[in-house]
Design a protein around this motif. Structure first.
Motif, PDB file in Angstrom:
ATOM      1  N   ASP A 290       0.998  -1.695  -0.185  1.00  0.00           N
ATOM      2  CA  ASP A 290      -0.034  -0.435   0.009  1.00  0.00           C
ATOM      3  C   ASP A 290       1.097   1.079   0.049  1.00  0.00           C
ATOM      4  O   ASP A 290       1.753   1.018   0.383  1.00  0.00           O
ATOM      5  CB  ASP A 290      -0.583  -0.049   1.380  1.00  0.00           C
ATOM      6  CG  ASP A 290      -2.795   0.864   1.258  1.00  0.00           C
ATOM      7  OD1 ASP A 290      -2.545   1.259   0.301  1.00  0.00           O
ATOM      8  OD2 ASP A 290      -2.745   0.934   2.339  1.00  0.00           O
ATOM      9  N   ASP A 291       0.183   1.991  -0.787  1.00  0.00           N
ATOM     10  CA  ASP A 291       1.082   3.472  -0.114  1.00  0.00           C
ATOM     11  C   ASP A 291       2.241   3.800  -0.809  1.00  0.00           C
ATOM     12  O   ASP A 291       3.382   4.159  -0.289  1.00  0.00           O
ATOM     13  CB  ASP A 291       1.208   4.141   0.873  1.00  0.00           C
ATOM     14  CG  ASP A 291      -0.398   4.195   1.605  1.00  0.00           C
ATOM     15  OD1 ASP A 291      -0.985   4.624   0.880  1.00  0.00           O
ATOM     16  OD2 ASP A 291      -0.717   4.538   3.033  1.00  0.00           O
ATOM     17  N   PHE A 292       2.877   2.643  -1.869  1.00  0.00           N
ATOM     18  CA  PHE A 292       3.932   2.684  -2.773  1.00  0.00           C
ATOM     19  C   PHE A 292       4.431   3.892  -3.052  1.00  0.00           C
ATOM     20  O   PHE A 292       3.954   5.219  -4.149  1.00  0.00           O
ATOM     21  CB  PHE A 292       3.567   1.706  -4.076  1.00  0.00           C
ATOM     22  CG  PHE A 292       4.851   1.324  -4.510  1.00  0.00           C
ATOM     23  CD1 PHE A 292       5.998   0.182  -3.981  1.00  0.00           C
ATOM     24  CD2 PHE A 292       5.373   1.801  -5.499  1.00  0.00           C
ATOM     25  CE1 PHE A 292       7.348   0.119  -4.267  1.00  0.00           C
ATOM     26  CE2 PHE A 292       7.247   1.153  -6.261  1.00  0.00           C
ATOM     27  CZ  PHE A 292       7.490   0.397  -5.183  1.00  0.00           C
ATOM     28  N   ILE A 312      -0.406   2.083  -5.731  1.00  0.00           N
ATOM     29  CA  ILE A 312       0.499   3.238  -6.373  1.00  0.00           C
ATOM     30  C   ILE A 312      -0.166   4.849  -5.699  1.00  0.00           C
ATOM     31  O   ILE A 312      -1.165   5.028  -5.681  1.00  0.00           O
ATOM     32  CB  ILE A 312       0.464   4.193  -7.428  1.00  0.00           C
ATOM     33  CG1 ILE A 312       1.499   2.797  -8.346  1.00  0.00           C
ATOM     34  CG2 ILE A 312       1.511   4.788  -7.884  1.00  0.00           C
ATOM     35  CD1 ILE A 312       2.278   3.773  -9.643  1.00  0.00           C
ATOM     36  N   ASP A 313       0.297   5.425  -4.200  1.00  0.00           N
ATOM     37  CA  ASP A 313       0.018   6.861  -3.490  1.00  0.00           C
ATOM     38  C   ASP A 313      -0.573   7.647  -4.298  1.00  0.00           C
ATOM     39  O   ASP A 313       0.378   7.433  -5.377  1.00  0.00           O
ATOM     40  CB  ASP A 313       1.036   7.289  -2.260  1.00  0.00           C
ATOM     41  CG  ASP A 313       0.387   7.691  -1.345  1.00  0.00           C
ATOM     42  OD1 ASP A 313      -0.185   7.453  -1.037  1.00  0.00           O
ATOM     43  OD2 ASP A 313       1.062   8.466  -1.507  1.00  0.00           O
ATOM     44  N   GLN A 314      -1.476   8.631  -4.430  1.00  0.00           N
ATOM     45  CA  GLN A 314      -1.910   9.475  -4.723  1.00  0.00           C
ATOM     46  C   GLN A 314      -1.490  10.258  -4.361  1.00  0.00           C
ATOM     47  O   GLN A 314      -1.565  11.228  -5.707  1.00  0.00           O
ATOM     48  CB  GLN A 314      -3.324   9.288  -4.149  1.00  0.00           C
ATOM     49  CG  GLN A 314      -3.635   9.567  -2.397  1.00  0.00           C
ATOM     50  CD  GLN A 314      -4.705   9.689  -2.190  1.00  0.00           C
ATOM     51  OE1 GLN A 314      -5.533  11.305  -2.218  1.00  0.00           O
ATOM     52  NE2 GLN A 314      -5.455   9.170  -1.581  1.00  0.00           N
ATOM     53  N   VAL A 346      -4.057   2.571  -9.274  1.00  0.00           N
ATOM     54  CA  VAL A 346      -3.700   3.655  -8.633  1.00  0.00           C
ATOM     55  C   VAL A 346      -4.771   3.960  -8.357  1.00  0.00           C
ATOM     56  O   VAL A 346      -5.929   4.169  -8.101  1.00  0.00           O
ATOM     57  CB  VAL A 346      -3.387   4.412 -10.140  1.00  0.00           C
ATOM     58  CG1 VAL A 346      -2.979   6.169  -9.557  1.00  0.00           C
ATOM     59  CG2 VAL A 346      -2.017   4.452 -10.900  1.00  0.00           C
ATOM     60  N   GLU A 347      -3.946   4.998  -7.133  1.00  0.00           N
ATOM     61  CA  GLU A 347      -4.775   5.398  -5.909  1.00  0.00           C
ATOM     62  C   GLU A 347      -5.565   7.035  -6.558  1.00  0.00           C
ATOM     63  O   GLU A 347      -4.793   7.689  -7.050  1.00  0.00           O
ATOM     64  CB  GLU A 347      -4.441   5.075  -4.369  1.00  0.00           C
ATOM     65  CG  GLU A 347      -4.744   4.588  -3.968  1.00  0.00           C
ATOM     66  CD  GLU A 347      -4.233   4.583  -2.004  1.00  0.00           C
ATOM     67  OE1 GLU A 347      -4.106   3.814  -1.125  1.00  0.00           O
ATOM     68  OE2 GLU A 347      -3.162   5.950  -2.104  1.00  0.00           O
ATOM     69  N   GLY A 348      -6.909   7.474  -6.256  1.00  0.00           N
ATOM     70  CA  GLY A 348      -6.764   9.590  -6.263  1.00  0.00           C
ATOM     71  C   GLY A 348      -7.596   9.587  -7.752  1.00  0.00           C
ATOM     72  O   GLY A 348      -6.473  10.654  -7.750  1.00  0.00           O
TER      73      GLY A 348
END
Ligand code: C2E
Ligand code: CA
Ligand code: CA
Length: 391
Positions: A290-292, A312-314, A346-348
């Motif tokens: 998480d939050d790579f 991938i962190d936002q 991909v987040e965010g």
């Protein structure tokens, strides 16, 4: 309403310009400081500030040293960083401020753009208006919420970019507080992680989320559920033992359960984490990093732990125009993950533009407000119907 504002900048022309602008746009009392040391003295000897504008490049004590001192003092007011430095350096400072747990709400370049200042002021006043409590919840309040069924899993969809197919949901913790209403993890996660309550809450979320999901029609039974696991949980052997038991006993297939393990907090004993993740992988669960990109020991961890997915962190997905450097970073992370046989989420993703961008860069899955915000279970079935009618 903003009452007290601090402007710290060694350049008299910028100081005067900002003071005049803030006097015009707000009703606050504005104090000034000529360097970092001066700013610290003003802060310590004045009533609390509700906004501080800080220049990075100042004599005697520069902005970075000042931010560090402010972190030590647990300064909680919103901070705006002023600087003529490159976006890359500003990015580094923003990251540092996050680590320091400072509340940096924006950066303003030099020469100062009036609309950028106005934008930040509007955001601050809107935020103020809509703000629920930001102070942390107390341990006894979490216990009370647990006993009264007020700790709830919320669900945020993850979808494939190409076919728009629904893949699964991330489970995010919410607490309904008697007086403060719905509380977000930023208001209780730290308190939870400091005690063994994190174990109780995590179990509670697993149980509730799985039970609820298994009550959905068969057509949804292919969806995955992703849970966040705090790294501190790996320090308890009994926790991992019990979690694996819970998963084996649950009606959900183990392969449909993903464990998101964040990089930002590293287990105090890395060996425990290796052992714990290996056991979860043997039990058949998927492991997701998480939050790579936001944490430590990134590559080493990728290499040593059996992850099947990378999130991938936002912060790596810019809200505005993407720079060449940002694009290169995103693209090479996606490529690396694929070569290692990992799926990439991909987040965010908040806009269609971002959706197209990450799709173009070869990412498989996305999560974000553009698709849907986290929702209570009661809204899930309706959302799925709507999504499927659009695709
Ligand atoms: P995370 O794992 O990175 O989860 C994604 C966060 O981004 C969620 O915040 C989600 O609401 C938010 N988000 C989703 N889409 C967007 C978007 O398009 N734009 C923006 N700006 N934000 C978006 P939330 O629910 O407040 O959770 C914050 C963090 O708290 C999570 O970050 C996770 O690290 C932690 N957390 C949440 N639930 C749990 C839990 O049950 N256990 C543990 N250990 N940590 C949890
Ligand atoms: Ca997560
Ligand atoms: Ca994240």
């Amino acid at each position: 309403m903003l009452k007290n504002i601090l402007v710290a900048d060694d350049s008299p022309s910028i100081r005067n310009f900002l003071v005049a602008l803030l006097e015009q746009k707000t009703e606050a009392t504005i104090q000034t400081a000529l360097d970092g040391k001066d700013a610290l003295e003003v802060i310590l000897s004045s009533p609390p500030f509700d906004l501080a504008l800080i220049d990075l490049n100042m004599p005697i004590m520069d902005g970075v040293q000042l931010l560090k001192r402010l972190a030590e003092l647990q300064f909680s007011a919103p901070i705006v960083i002023i600087s003529g430095l490159s976006r890359q350096i500003l990015g580094a400072i923003e990251k540092l401020s996050k680590e320091y747990r400072l509340n940096v709400v924006g950066t303003i370049g030099k020469p100062i753009d009036v609309s950028a200042v106005e934008h930040i002021l509007t955001q601050l006043t809107n935020h103020e208006r809509h703000r629920t409590v930001v102070e942390e919840i107390k341990t006894y309040e979490i216990l009370d919420a647990l006993q009264n069924g007020k700790v709830e899993p919320w669900f945020q969809p993850q979808v494939e970019l190409i076919r728009r197919r629904l893949v699964g949901f991330e489970v995010l913790c919410r607490i309904r507080h008697k007086r403060h209403g719905l509380m977000l993890p930023q208001q209780f996660m730290q308190t939870l992680e400091k005690s063994e309550l994190i174990q109780v809450v995590t179990f509670e979320l697993f149980k509730q989320a799985i039970t609820r999901f298994c009550s959905l029609p068969d057509a949804y039974q292919q969806c995955t559920l992703s849970f966040n696991l705090s790294a501190t949980l790996f320090d308890s052997e009994t926790f991992i033992e019990q979690l694996i038991q819970l998963i084996h006993d649950s009606p959900m297939a183990n392969e449909r359960i993903m464990m998101e393990i964040t990089e930002t907090t590293i287990a105090t004993k890395p060996l425990n984490e290796l052992e714990g993740t290996a056991r979860l992988a043997i039990a058949g669960c998927g492991l997701s990093i998480d939050d790579f990109g936001s944490g430590k020991a990134t590559l080493e961890r990728l290499h040593s732990l059996p992850f099947s997915e990378l999130k991938i962190d936002q912060q790596f997905l810019p809200k505005t125009q993407i720079s060449e450097a940002q694009r290169a970073l995103l693209e090479s992370t996606i490529n690396m993950a694929r070569r290692l046989g990992m799926k990439v989420v991909v987040e965010g993703v908040e806009t269609f533009h971002q959706w197209e961008l990450v799709q173009h860069l070869g990412c498989e899955m996305a999560q974000g407000y553009f698709i849907a915000a986290p929702m209570p279970f009661e809204s899930v079935a309706e959302w799925i119907n709507q999504w499927q009618s659009l695709t």
